[in-house]
Design a protein around this motif. Structure first.
Motif, PDB file in Angstrom:
ATOM      1  N   ILE A  70     -10.962 -24.544  53.709  1.00 48.35           N
ATOM      2  CA  ILE A  70     -10.400 -25.746  53.091  1.00 48.35           C
ATOM      3  C   ILE A  70      -9.868 -25.356  51.706  1.00 48.35           C
ATOM      4  O   ILE A  70     -10.523 -24.622  50.966  1.00 48.35           O
ATOM      5  N   GLU A  71      -8.683 -25.837  51.355  1.00 49.12           N
ATOM      6  CA  GLU A  71      -8.166 -25.632  49.998  1.00 49.12           C
ATOM      7  C   GLU A  71      -8.796 -26.675  49.082  1.00 49.12           C
ATOM      8  O   GLU A  71      -8.335 -27.815  49.030  1.00 49.12           O
ATOM      9  N   ASN A  72      -9.838 -26.313  48.366  1.00 48.66           N
ATOM     10  CA  ASN A  72     -10.594 -27.256  47.543  1.00 48.66           C
ATOM     11  C   ASN A  72     -10.207 -27.063  46.080  1.00 48.66           C
ATOM     12  O   ASN A  72     -10.520 -26.027  45.485  1.00 48.66           O
TER      13      ASN A  72
ATOM     14  N   ARG B 219      -5.179 -28.865  55.255  1.00 50.04           N
ATOM     15  CA  ARG B 219      -6.529 -28.486  54.809  1.00 50.04           C
ATOM     16  C   ARG B 219      -6.689 -28.554  53.292  1.00 50.04           C
ATOM     17  O   ARG B 219      -7.605 -27.971  52.728  1.00 50.04           O
ATOM     18  N   ALA B 220      -5.788 -29.259  52.618  1.00 54.05           N
ATOM     19  CA  ALA B 220      -5.920 -29.422  51.169  1.00 54.05           C
ATOM     20  C   ALA B 220      -6.925 -30.532  50.863  1.00 54.05           C
ATOM     21  O   ALA B 220      -6.884 -31.604  51.471  1.00 54.05           O
TER      22      ALA B 220
ATOM     23  N   TRP C  17      -8.912 -36.554  47.656  1.00 50.56           N
ATOM     24  CA  TRP C  17      -7.697 -36.757  48.447  1.00 50.56           C
ATOM     25  C   TRP C  17      -7.581 -35.618  49.441  1.00 50.56           C
ATOM     26  O   TRP C  17      -7.648 -34.445  49.071  1.00 50.56           O
ATOM     27  N   MET C  18      -7.409 -35.962  50.730  1.00 51.41           N
ATOM     28  CA  MET C  18      -7.327 -34.939  51.775  1.00 51.41           C
ATOM     29  C   MET C  18      -6.120 -35.179  52.671  1.00 51.41           C
ATOM     30  O   MET C  18      -5.781 -36.315  52.998  1.00 51.41           O
ATOM     31  N   ASN C  19      -5.503 -34.081  53.069  1.00 52.14           N
ATOM     32  CA  ASN C  19      -4.344 -34.095  53.953  1.00 52.14           C
ATOM     33  C   ASN C  19      -4.824 -34.197  55.403  1.00 52.14           C
ATOM     34  O   ASN C  19      -5.776 -33.535  55.800  1.00 52.14           O
ATOM     35  N   ALA C  20      -4.151 -35.030  56.201  1.00 51.36           N
ATOM     36  CA  ALA C  20      -4.493 -35.170  57.619  1.00 51.36           C
ATOM     37  C   ALA C  20      -3.295 -34.826  58.491  1.00 51.36           C
ATOM     38  O   ALA C  20      -3.033 -35.475  59.493  1.00 51.36           O
ATOM     39  N   ASP C  21      -2.579 -33.795  58.117  1.00 54.54           N
ATOM     40  CA  ASP C  21      -1.392 -33.420  58.873  1.00 54.54           C
ATOM     41  C   ASP C  21      -1.373 -31.914  59.082  1.00 54.54           C
ATOM     42  O   ASP C  21      -2.199 -31.177  58.541  1.00 54.54           O
ATOM     43  N   SER C  22      -0.420 -31.450  59.882  1.00 53.51           N
ATOM     44  CA  SER C  22      -0.319 -30.031  60.182  1.00 53.51           C
ATOM     45  C   SER C  22       0.376 -29.281  59.049  1.00 53.51           C
ATOM     46  O   SER C  22       0.985 -29.878  58.164  1.00 53.51           O
TER      47      SER C  22
END
Length: 235
Positions: free
Chosen positions: A114-116, A131-132, A216-221
């Motif tokens: 995960i990009e944290n 994965r941001a 905030w998290m991304n839910a896309d490819s």
């Protein structure tokens, strides 16, 4: 077939017959289980999300994809309903694979894969990749969040302690197909869907910091996250 201990909410991969079990959900927090179709085929995969005897299991149909470039599906779970969640692929279809992790203000606690990153409130563009995970504790003042994406149905999630905002840039169709609440989680009280008011590629949201962390998290490819950005600044 195996049972995966998932108390840290880390990025895992499920295949047919696997079950991932998290026993570390906390009261007062809202969680999203991010589910990506990793089979590389344009065929949906049904995933069962079971939060215990008090509530019926929910089936999440994770969209099919070619080359692992699809949307995530989200199962929303309240820590007020359960401490334990079990996630498993319902069918034994050949080649079924699901990438999954748990998002909240506190998860995943193990962020490998995960990009944290901390989100700066300086008005500068930040890339919003697959994965941001951005985190921040906004000051007790008004701030503005701007999400921009040229991609159709670009979805991201803002977590507070017990509430989530699901942002959809360039929305198409009914988002309830891929946003599945469980237990007592309900749209309006536990979460809300935020769409653009004007230009469809841009969402501008104003909020007020209260000394609590937001995520905030991304839910896309990765493909659909190309050129997608997030910007935060105080106003």
């Amino acid at each position: 077939m195996s049972t995966i201990t998932w108390n840290d909410g880390r990025s895992i991969q499920l295949t047919g017959g696997d079950t991932a079990q998290c026993e570390n959900l906390k009261a007062g927090q809202l969680y999203a289980v991010f589910l990506y179709n990793a089979s590389g085929e344009d065929q949906k995969i049904p995933v069962s999300v079971n939060i215990g005897n008090g509530h019926p299991p929910k089936t999440v149909n994770v969209p099919g994809t070619t080359g692992n470039n699809g949307l995530a599906a989200l199962a929303l779970i309240s820590g007020n309903d359960t401490q334990t969640a079990n996630v498993s692929i319902v069918s034994h279809q050949s080649g079924a694979k699901i990438d999954a992790w748990i998002g909240s203000v506190g998860m995943p606690t193990y962020t490998s894969g995960i990009e944290n990153m901390q989100l700066p409130f300086n008005g500068e563009l930040q890339q919003f990749n697959k994965r941001a995970r951005y985190y921040a504790v906004p000051e007790s003042r008004w701030y503005q969040l701007t999400l921009n994406s040229p991609q159709t149905q670009f979805i991201s999630v803002q977590f507070s302690e017990n509430h989530a905002k699901v942002f959809i840039n360039n929305p198409v169709g009914d988002p309830s197909n891929i946003i599945v609440p469980t237990g007592t989680v309900a749209e309006g009280s536990s979460y809300e869907v935020v769409k653009p008011q004007g230009q469809p590629q841009t969402i501008t949201y104003q909020g007020q910091g209260n000394g609590q962390q937001k995520v905030w998290m991304n839910a896309d490819s990765q493909q659909n996250s190309s050129d997608s950005t997030i910007v935060a600044q105080y106003i």
